[in-house]
Scaffold this active site. Structure first.
Site, PDB file in Angstrom:
ATOM      1  N   ASP A 195       0.851  -1.098   0.214  1.00  0.00           N
ATOM      2  CA  ASP A 195      -0.163   0.003   0.029  1.00  0.00           C
ATOM      3  C   ASP A 195       1.149   1.245  -0.114  1.00  0.00           C
ATOM      4  O   ASP A 195       1.841   1.339   0.997  1.00  0.00           O
ATOM      5  CB  ASP A 195      -0.930   0.024   1.223  1.00  0.00           C
ATOM      6  CG  ASP A 195      -1.704   1.220   1.279  1.00  0.00           C
ATOM      7  OD1 ASP A 195      -2.775   1.452   0.359  1.00  0.00           O
ATOM      8  OD2 ASP A 195      -1.600   1.887   2.293  1.00  0.00           O
ATOM      9  N   GLU A 279      -1.890  -1.536  -6.105  1.00  0.00           N
ATOM     10  CA  GLU A 279      -3.114  -0.915  -6.502  1.00  0.00           C
ATOM     11  C   GLU A 279      -2.954  -0.271  -7.993  1.00  0.00           C
ATOM     12  O   GLU A 279      -1.949   0.529  -8.224  1.00  0.00           O
ATOM     13  CB  GLU A 279      -3.683  -0.083  -5.596  1.00  0.00           C
ATOM     14  CG  GLU A 279      -4.408  -0.575  -4.505  1.00  0.00           C
ATOM     15  CD  GLU A 279      -5.186   0.249  -3.635  1.00  0.00           C
ATOM     16  OE1 GLU A 279      -6.353  -0.012  -3.504  1.00  0.00           O
ATOM     17  OE2 GLU A 279      -4.612   1.330  -3.461  1.00  0.00           O
ATOM     18  N   ASP A 375      -2.652   0.950   6.834  1.00  0.00           N
ATOM     19  CA  ASP A 375      -2.008   0.858   5.677  1.00  0.00           C
ATOM     20  C   ASP A 375      -1.529  -0.929   5.473  1.00  0.00           C
ATOM     21  O   ASP A 375      -1.660  -1.313   4.661  1.00  0.00           O
ATOM     22  CB  ASP A 375      -0.593   1.675   5.463  1.00  0.00           C
ATOM     23  CG  ASP A 375      -1.061   3.036   5.697  1.00  0.00           C
ATOM     24  OD1 ASP A 375      -2.149   3.338   5.192  1.00  0.00           O
ATOM     25  OD2 ASP A 375      -0.066   3.817   5.724  1.00  0.00           O
TER      26      ASP A 375
END
Ligand SMILES: [Zn+2]
Length: 411
Positions: A195, A279, A375
């Site tokens: 992340d 992501e 996170d």
């Protein structure tokens, strides 16, 4: 038979040109800037007149005219290749700015080049190097000659192109090479989800994390102060020029520190992991999310807008490109997953609701009680999302890194 892969490297050295060569480098750099600005002015004129912009071939025809024009006789003295490369860069910059889905940093319409920013130009493959009997290394630049450079390491691979750039009073050469190396065996290192954030630069699904580069902030403050001082000086004065050089120097130092940080972080991660999952967020999407969505109206918009400036400063796009090629060299790969509820979903039981998130830092599941750094929880979700993606459709695999990333140069 083993399939090969192309490995790209960049080698950057300081040049030691003699007086005549220095003049030629300055003339080449100035010509490249003139061609860029002249062609850009023409593109702007066309856009304003409602016409379509000129393509690369068309701009090259204009270049031939300029080189034969009695008004710009000095253009003909400069090697044509760097000027064509300049037009190629401009062509790409113009097309990038119109392409949907491009990162905002690249989407900006190209701007005029200023002499104060330092000139630069590029040769395609026609460059070669040698070592003199007295030990000096030299690079052959067509129409400039053999130019000495400070060789700090041997050049590996076939020379693909060379970029000359002026920084302050110095000239540098960045030699980009390619070589075919055997495809590495698949990595046996464990997979990891990451992340990316602002408070923590990267949080891994194994719970470890990387702090953002602290000097970023210090460098940014120094730079802001230097820019304020510049604005108070009389434009064009001796002091103004001196301060302008200072601003440029700080900006370069910041760029180098940032790139160094991104290199170190990506190398560590690529060494210790096989599949790395991120992501699939464009920098543009990250900026937009601060303004909020219907599901999650942006609270503290002002505070978040401040955060967004640091998001753009983090160099996430560059980080992704560096990570992709470093993983590929070690038999690992980068997988991108769609961002969906990674911050609201419990990575332990899968329960998803906004109440799970207790502020910026803490995640606490309303259903099973699992709690972790927000996170860390997100990184675990990202890794899990890739499991489905990889099985369902082979995943997106790794993307070939941008050229910007493979060159290993600061923006
Ligand atoms: Zn739970």
């Amino acid at each position: 038979m083993m399939l090969g892969m192309i490995q790209r490297r960049a080698f950057r050295f300081r040049l030691e040109p003699d007086g005549a060569q220095r003049q030629k480098l300055a003339r080449f750099g100035g010509a490249a800037r003139w061609v860029w600005n002249r062609a850009l002015a023409e593109q702007k004129r066309r856009l304003e007149a409602g016409e379509r912009t000129a393509g690369y071939a068309e701009m090259c025809r204009s270049l031939t005219e300029w080189r034969h024009s009695p008004e710009t006789p000095w253009l003909a003295e400069v090697h044509v290749n760097p000027l064509q490369q300049t037009l190629k860069d401009l062509d790409r910059a113009v097309r990038d700015s119109f392409r949907p889905g491009t990162d905002p940093a690249r989407k900006r319409f190209p701007r005029f080049r200023k002499k104060s920013a330092g000139d630069h130009f590029r040769y395609p493959a026609s460059v070669k190097t040698r070592v003199r009997p007295d030990g000096w290394a030299e690079v052959w630049l067509p129409k400039v000659g053999w130019v000495r450079y400070r060789s700090s390491r041997p050049i590996e691979g076939r020379i693909a192109q060379a970029t000359l750039s002026e920084e302050g009073e110095q000239w540098f050469v960045s030699i980009q090479t390619e070589r075919e190396v055997p495809e590495p065996a698949a990595s046996e290192q464990p997979p990891v989800g990451i992340d990316l954030g602002v408070v923590r630069f990267a949080t891994l699904s194994d719970g470890s994390y990387f702090e953002p580069l602290a000097p970023f902030k210090r460098g940014a403050r120094q730079l802001a102060r230097a820019q304020r001082r510049l604005s108070r000086k009389h434009k064009g004065s001796k002091n103004w020029r001196k301060q302008q050089r200072r601003v440029a120097r700080l900006r370069r130092a910041e760029g180098r520190a940032r790139l160094d940080f991104l290199h170190k972080t990506s190398t560590t991660i690529a060494k210790n992991h096989g599949v790395v999952v991120l992501e699939d967020l464009s920098v543009g999407q990250m900026s937009r999310s601060a303004r909020g969505t219907p599901q999650e109206p942006g609270k503290n918009v002002r505070q978040k807008a401040g955060l967004n400036r640091s998001i753009l400063d983090q160099g996430w796009g560059m980080f992704r490109a560096l990570l992709a090629y470093k993983l590929a060299e070690r038999g690992g790969r980068l997988v991108l997953v769609e961002a969906a509820y990674t911050s609201q979903r419990c990575s332990e039981c899968g329960h998803t609701c906004p109440e799970n998130r207790k502020g910026q830092a803490l995640f606490c599941c309303a259903q099973c009680g699992y709690s972790a750094h927000a996170d860390h929880n997100a990184a675990r979700n990202i890794l899990e999302a890739a499991g489905h993606a990889v099985q369902a459709c082979g995943g997106k695999g790794h993307r070939p890194p941008d050229e910007a990333g493979t060159r290993g140069e600061a923006a």
